[in-house]
Design a protein around this motif. Structure first.
Motif, PDB file in Angstrom:
ATOM      1  N   ILE A 225       0.865  -1.200   0.000  1.00 49.81           N
ATOM      2  CA  ILE A 225       0.000   0.000   0.000  1.00 49.81           C
ATOM      3  C   ILE A 225       0.896   1.243   0.000  1.00 49.81           C
ATOM      4  O   ILE A 225       0.659   2.200  -0.733  1.00 49.81           O
ATOM      5  N   ARG A 226       1.951   1.210   0.806  1.00 51.72           N
ATOM      6  CA  ARG A 226       2.893   2.353   0.820  1.00 51.72           C
ATOM      7  C   ARG A 226       3.495   2.577  -0.554  1.00 51.72           C
ATOM      8  O   ARG A 226       3.610   3.710  -1.028  1.00 51.72           O
ATOM      9  N   ILE A 227       3.908   1.481  -1.179  1.00 52.64           N
ATOM     10  CA  ILE A 227       4.548   1.604  -2.503  1.00 52.64           C
ATOM     11  C   ILE A 227       3.551   2.161  -3.519  1.00 52.64           C
ATOM     12  O   ILE A 227       3.886   3.038  -4.315  1.00 52.64           O
ATOM     13  N   LYS A 228       2.328   1.663  -3.461  1.00 55.70           N
ATOM     14  CA  LYS A 228       1.301   2.136  -4.410  1.00 55.70           C
ATOM     15  C   LYS A 228       1.100   3.647  -4.268  1.00 55.70           C
ATOM     16  O   LYS A 228       0.939   4.358  -5.255  1.00 55.70           O
ATOM     17  N   ASN A 229       1.120   4.124  -3.038  1.00 58.60           N
ATOM     18  CA  ASN A 229       0.833   5.533  -2.776  1.00 58.60           C
ATOM     19  C   ASN A 229       2.046   6.449  -2.885  1.00 58.60           C
ATOM     20  O   ASN A 229       1.928   7.656  -2.701  1.00 58.60           O
ATOM     21  N   ASP A 230       3.209   5.887  -3.142  1.00 61.11           N
ATOM     22  CA  ASP A 230       4.428   6.699  -3.193  1.00 61.11           C
ATOM     23  C   ASP A 230       4.773   7.011  -4.658  1.00 61.11           C
ATOM     24  O   ASP A 230       5.234   6.136  -5.403  1.00 61.11           O
ATOM     25  N   ASP A 231       4.568   8.262  -5.041  1.00 62.56           N
ATOM     26  CA  ASP A 231       4.781   8.645  -6.450  1.00 62.56           C
ATOM     27  C   ASP A 231       6.251   8.617  -6.847  1.00 62.56           C
ATOM     28  O   ASP A 231       6.582   8.749  -8.030  1.00 62.56           O
ATOM     29  N   ASP A 232       7.140   8.476  -5.884  1.00 60.03           N
ATOM     30  CA  ASP A 232       8.571   8.437  -6.202  1.00 60.03           C
ATOM     31  C   ASP A 232       9.083   7.017  -6.432  1.00 60.03           C
ATOM     32  O   ASP A 232      10.278   6.827  -6.632  1.00 60.03           O
ATOM     33  N   ILE A 233       8.181   6.038  -6.352  1.00 61.10           N
ATOM     34  CA  ILE A 233       8.608   4.655  -6.631  1.00 61.10           C
ATOM     35  C   ILE A 233       8.047   4.248  -7.995  1.00 61.10           C
ATOM     36  O   ILE A 233       6.849   4.336  -8.231  1.00 61.10           O
ATOM     37  N   TYR A 234       8.940   3.797  -8.873  1.00 55.48           N
ATOM     38  CA  TYR A 234       8.527   3.451 -10.242  1.00 55.48           C
ATOM     39  C   TYR A 234       8.552   1.935 -10.512  1.00 55.48           C
ATOM     40  O   TYR A 234       7.966   1.493 -11.497  1.00 55.48           O
ATOM     41  N   ALA A 235       9.299   1.193  -9.713  1.00 57.20           N
ATOM     42  CA  ALA A 235       9.372  -0.254  -9.940  1.00 57.20           C
ATOM     43  C   ALA A 235       9.741  -0.930  -8.628  1.00 57.20           C
ATOM     44  O   ALA A 235      10.289  -0.283  -7.717  1.00 57.20           O
ATOM     45  N   VAL A 236       9.427  -2.214  -8.535  1.00 58.28           N
ATOM     46  CA  VAL A 236       9.627  -2.944  -7.278  1.00 58.28           C
ATOM     47  C   VAL A 236      10.335  -4.266  -7.567  1.00 58.28           C
ATOM     48  O   VAL A 236      10.029  -4.924  -8.561  1.00 58.28           O
ATOM     49  N   ILE A 237      11.267  -4.614  -6.681  1.00 60.14           N
ATOM     50  CA  ILE A 237      11.879  -5.952  -6.738  1.00 60.14           C
ATOM     51  C   ILE A 237      11.531  -6.648  -5.427  1.00 60.14           C
ATOM     52  O   ILE A 237      11.741  -6.095  -4.352  1.00 60.14           O
ATOM     53  N   ILE A 238      10.985  -7.854  -5.549  1.00 63.63           N
ATOM     54  CA  ILE A 238      10.695  -8.614  -4.325  1.00 63.63           C
ATOM     55  C   ILE A 238      11.504  -9.903  -4.360  1.00 63.63           C
ATOM     56  O   ILE A 238      11.595 -10.576  -5.394  1.00 63.63           O
ATOM     57  N   THR A 239      12.106 -10.213  -3.217  1.00 65.39           N
ATOM     58  CA  THR A 239      12.938 -11.415  -3.135  1.00 65.39           C
ATOM     59  C   THR A 239      12.869 -11.982  -1.716  1.00 65.39           C
ATOM     60  O   THR A 239      12.170 -11.439  -0.863  1.00 65.39           O
ATOM     61  N   GLY A 240      13.587 -13.082  -1.501  1.00 65.77           N
ATOM     62  CA  GLY A 240      13.608 -13.690  -0.168  1.00 65.77           C
ATOM     63  C   GLY A 240      14.999 -13.565   0.436  1.00 65.77           C
ATOM     64  O   GLY A 240      15.997 -13.564  -0.289  1.00 65.77           O
ATOM     65  N   ALA A 241      15.071 -13.478   1.757  1.00 62.77           N
ATOM     66  CA  ALA A 241      16.369 -13.375   2.431  1.00 62.77           C
ATOM     67  C   ALA A 241      17.092 -14.720   2.371  1.00 62.77           C
ATOM     68  O   ALA A 241      16.470 -15.783   2.411  1.00 62.77           O
ATOM     69  N   GLY A 242      18.406 -14.660   2.266  1.00 63.89           N
ATOM     70  CA  GLY A 242      19.206 -15.881   2.223  1.00 63.89           C
ATOM     71  C   GLY A 242      19.277 -16.433   0.807  1.00 63.89           C
ATOM     72  O   GLY A 242      18.702 -15.873  -0.126  1.00 63.89           O
ATOM     73  N   GLU A 243      19.996 -17.565   0.682  1.00 62.38           N
ATOM     74  CA  GLU A 243      20.216 -18.112  -0.664  1.00 62.38           C
ATOM     75  C   GLU A 243      19.366 -19.341  -0.930  1.00 62.38           C
ATOM     76  O   GLU A 243      19.409 -19.932  -1.998  1.00 62.38           O
TER      77      GLU A 243
END
Ligand code: COA
Length: 259
Positions: A40-58
């Motif tokens: 929700i924060r990312i959606k509402n933040d006009d300064d964010i244009y793209a998102v990377i989602i990942t998991g911690a560790g290998e």
């Protein structure tokens, strides 16, 4: 700020890392709440244009919903559980900004479903996908039966959901459900390059494109084409459209203002 999520914004790109490596980043209630909040924060933040989602560790992107919590569900709470998860993954799919899943290891159950809800999937060579819910006596509940079927086709989705078998990054690529497979050591670099390229595009057109493509699975062809024309017209009303077309004609690089 969050217990189970790391969140950082750098150069218009948001980095979301699911951070429960001791449980292979399994999505418990707390983590899902935090995911909802962060998107929700990312959606509402006009300064964010793209998102990377990942998991911690290998070892894991996300090894699924937290089975210790699943174990307690009944017919009433089970429905609430699935609907809540679906709402969060719908939020990601309809974020209006591209979300790249950088899949670093196990992406099982809810982990695969999270990846299916993203707009891009880059898999490390060690990524392992699967919808193993059948062996727990359930079916995918965070959109897997619908999104995997749309991405892979009914033949493959039926097989994968009924057998619950795991499949490798290579097989996922051959099936067309991931965009690219890269060595684990290059995963974040690849995701970042893609995110940067997407962040350099005119953002209104990006948003319209995501909406139009998402709707392709929701409508008839006639309604979809109608929507496409409307979204196309919205793009034609932007300064970026004038800039993009003028720059081409003037043989120069466009400077987009996202207006
Ligand atoms: N929910 C809750 N805990 C999980 C989990 C999940 N989905 N996946 C892994 N974990 C926990 C394990 O219980 C273990 O915790 P412990 O150290 O307290 O016992 C820890 O994460 C490490 O997992 P472990 O099973 O020991 O690692 P492994 O390398 O032997 O196996 C997997 C890795 C991914 C193959 C295995 O953990 C697994 O099958 N997980 C469940 C996958 C699944 O069915 N997901 C769908 C849920 S809908």
């Amino acid at each position: 700020m969050y217990q189970n999520i790391l969140f950082e914004v750098k150069d218009k790109i948001a980095y979301v890392t699911i951070n429960r490596p001791e449980k292979l980043n399994a999505l418990n209630f707390q983590t899902m709440s935090e995911l909802r909040d962060v998107f929700i924060r990312i959606k509402n933040d006009d300064d964010i244009y793209a998102v990377i989602i990942t998991g911690a560790g290998e070892k894991a992107f996300v090894a699924g919903a937290d089975i210790s919590e699943l174990n307690k569900l009944d017919a009433v709470t089970g429905r609430e559980f699935a609907e809540r998860g679906q709402e969060i993954f719908n939020l990601i799919e309809n974020l209006g900004k591209p979300v790249i899943a950088a899949v670093n290891g196990y992406a099982l159950g809810g982990g695969s479903e999270l990846a299916w809800a993203c707009h891009f999937r880059i898999a490390a060579e060690n990524a392992v996908f699967g919808q193993p819910e059948i062996d727990l006596g359930i079916i995918p509940g965070y959109g897997g039966t619908q999104r995997l079927t749309r991405l892979a086709g009914k033949t493959k989705a039926m097989e994968l959901i009924l057998t619950g078998r795991r499949f490798t990054a290579k097989e996922a690529y051959e099936m067309g459900v991931v965009n690219k497979v890269v060595p684990l050591s290059e995963l974040m670099k690849e995701a970042e390059e893609l995110a940067k390229a997407l962040a350099s595009k005119p953002q209104i057109a990006v948003r319209m494109a995501i909406k139009a493509v998402n709707m392709a699975y929701e409508t008839t062809l006639t309604d979809g084409l109608h929507l496409e024309a409307t979204l196309f017209a919205i793009c034609c009303g932007t300064e970026d459209f004038k800039e993009g077309t003028s720059a081409f004609l003037e043989k120069r690089k466009p400077v987009f203002k996202n207006k």
